[in-house]
Design a protein around this motif. Structure first.
Motif, short mmCIF file in Angstrom:
data_model
loop_
_atom_site.label_atom_id
_atom_site.label_comp_id
_atom_site.label_asym_id
_atom_site.label_seq_id
_atom_site.Cartn_x
_atom_site.Cartn_y
_atom_site.Cartn_z
N TYR A 255 -96.28 12.53 -80.91
CA TYR A 255 -97.71 12.83 -80.82
C TYR A 255 -98.48 11.79 -80.00
CZ TYR A 255 -96.71 16.54 -84.09
OH TYR A 255 -96.19 17.68 -84.68
N GLN A 256 -97.76 10.82 -79.48
CA GLN A 256 -98.35 9.92 -78.49
C GLN A 256 -98.16 10.49 -77.08
OE1 GLN A 256 -96.37 6.19 -79.31
NE2 GLN A 256 -97.77 5.66 -80.98
N GLY A 257 -97.59 11.70 -77.01
CA GLY A 257 -97.46 12.38 -75.73
C GLY A 257 -96.07 12.38 -75.13
N ASN A 258 -95.05 12.10 -75.95
CA ASN A 258 -93.67 12.05 -75.45
C ASN A 258 -92.91 13.32 -75.82
OD1 ASN A 258 -93.43 9.13 -74.42
ND2 ASN A 258 -94.31 8.87 -76.46
N PRO A 259 -92.00 13.77 -74.93
CA PRO A 259 -91.26 15.02 -75.17
C PRO A 259 -90.08 14.83 -76.11
CG PRO A 259 -90.58 14.07 -73.08
CD PRO A 259 -91.66 13.17 -73.62
N ILE A 260 -90.36 14.76 -77.40
CA ILE A 260 -89.33 14.48 -78.40
C ILE A 260 -89.12 15.69 -79.31
CG2 ILE A 260 -88.70 13.05 -80.39
CD1 ILE A 260 -88.59 11.53 -77.75
N THR A 261 -87.87 16.07 -79.49
CA THR A 261 -87.48 17.08 -80.48
C THR A 261 -86.71 16.37 -81.59
OG1 THR A 261 -87.40 18.99 -79.00
CG2 THR A 261 -85.96 19.05 -80.92
N SER A 262 -86.98 16.74 -82.83
CA SER A 262 -86.32 16.11 -83.98
C SER A 262 -85.50 17.11 -84.76
CB SER A 262 -87.36 15.48 -84.91
OG SER A 262 -88.08 14.46 -84.25
#
Length: 354
Positions: A255-262
């Motif tokens: 949510y800081q703007g990085n393309p992360i999938t968990s």
């Protein structure tokens, strides 16, 4: 001396005596007022300071401690440490404790300190609505939040490296040779995050299978930093593709703007992030006040909204963008007390892996 001089001298002595009496009364009133102010009779706040060792990220801890200071007048010093280092430091300082309060980190780390005799027993009245399996019954530590281990993936780097291949859904898939140098996982000897991951695998698979798995995983690890959050921070920067960390850290980075999938895979352990008071610390009474404050709604909301963790208290809502741990595939049977009891042996065995 004539009679007139005698009366003049007497008058002067009376004036001096009166001045001394008045001055004495003023001093007594000032001293009494000072102690009454300190005791809070006039609503004053005693100037105190508390030393906090924080396993929370420092910015998250300061948000809470600044509110605590504003409410109580108690100032603070803070030292941010990975959980393994915090445990070692508190144990090493037992003969002369430097900290008053340990904030955050897996409860099994606090349990290790309890068994070493490093923690003060204190049952806060604000802990009554916390489930029994999320606090020490004797009050040596109290749960604050829940957070499962997850596989975090940089979507852009994945696309570059692996195209449209599906994301790994299990820990065992991470041993695939195609991931060589593309995974970050912190060191279980210093990081509560990594220790929670391996301790849960040991409970589900058995110690030997977990150790064999870690031996297969090692060639794929780009690095093993001390801090549990670093792998997802570096994965987000594109230094490698996958970071194994707590889910809350991944959501925060996302949510800081990085393309992360968990992905929370089966056998994923979870931390009950805990709070405890250091035994014989410099300011135990202030530490008890901090414990009471931490278990109110305001700091629970501050932390969960910042760290995307889930509070142990039903009165604190799941933050916007957060994930309810109960909706994931986490290892619900994870035994944190067993993890604490095994900590020394498992860490020793893991150090021997090459």
């Amino acid at each position: 001396m004539n009679m007139k001089g005698w009366f003049t001298e007497m008058a002067r002595n009376k004036r001096n005596s009166g001045s001394v009496i008045i001055l004495s009364v003023i001093v007594i009133v000032l001293v009494a007022g000072f102690f009454m102010y300190k005791s809070g009779v006039f609503g004053g706040k005693e100037k105190q300071k508390i030393t906090v060792y924080s396993i929370f990220q420092e910015e998250e801890a300061r948000k809470i401690l600044d509110k605590f200071k504003a409410e109580t007048g108690i100032d603070y010093d803070i030292l941010r440490l990975p959980s393994g280092e915090a445990v070692s430091r508190i144990q090493n300082e037992m003969s002369n404790p430097q900290a008053d309060f340990l904030m955050g980190g897996p409860a099994d780390s606090h349990q290790v300190l309890k068994e070493a005799g490093s923690l003060e027993a204190y049952v806060s009245p604000n802990a009554s609505d916390i489930a029994d399996n999320m606090k020490d019954k004797e009050g040596h530590w109290t749960g604050f939040y829940l957070n499962p281990v997850a596989i975090g993936i940089n979507e852009n780097r994945w696309k570059e490296k692996y195209g449209d291949a599906p994301y790994p859904q299990s820990f065992k898939e991470l041993t695939d040779p195609k991931f060589k140098g593309e995974i970050g996982m912190s060191d279980p000897a210093t990081s509560g995050t990594a220790y929670t991951a391996v301790a849960s695998l040991a409970q589900v698979w058995g110690d030997d299978e977990m150790l064999n798995y870690m031996k297969e995983l090692l060639p794929n690890l780009k690095e093993r930093p001390k801090s549990g959050i670093e792998p997802i921070q570096k994965a987000a920067k594109g230094e490698y593709t996958i970071g194994i960390t707590f889910l809350g850290d991944q959501l925060k980075i996302k949510y800081q703007g990085n393309p992360i999938t968990s992905i929370v895979p089966e056998a994923a352990g979870y931390e009950v992030g805990a709070l405890s008071i250091v035994k014989n610390g410099p300011n135990t009474e202030a530490a008890k006040k901090l414990m009471d404050y931490m278990l109110t709604k305001e700091p629970g909301e501050i932390y969960t909204q910042s760290a995307y963790a889930v509070s142990v208290k039903d009165s604190v809502p799941i933050p916007e963008g957060g994930i309810d741990i109960k909706s994931t595939n986490y290892n619900a049977s994870y035994d944190l007390l067993k993890a604490a009891a095994q900590r020394k042996d498992l860490q020793s065995a893991l150090k021997d892996l090459k």
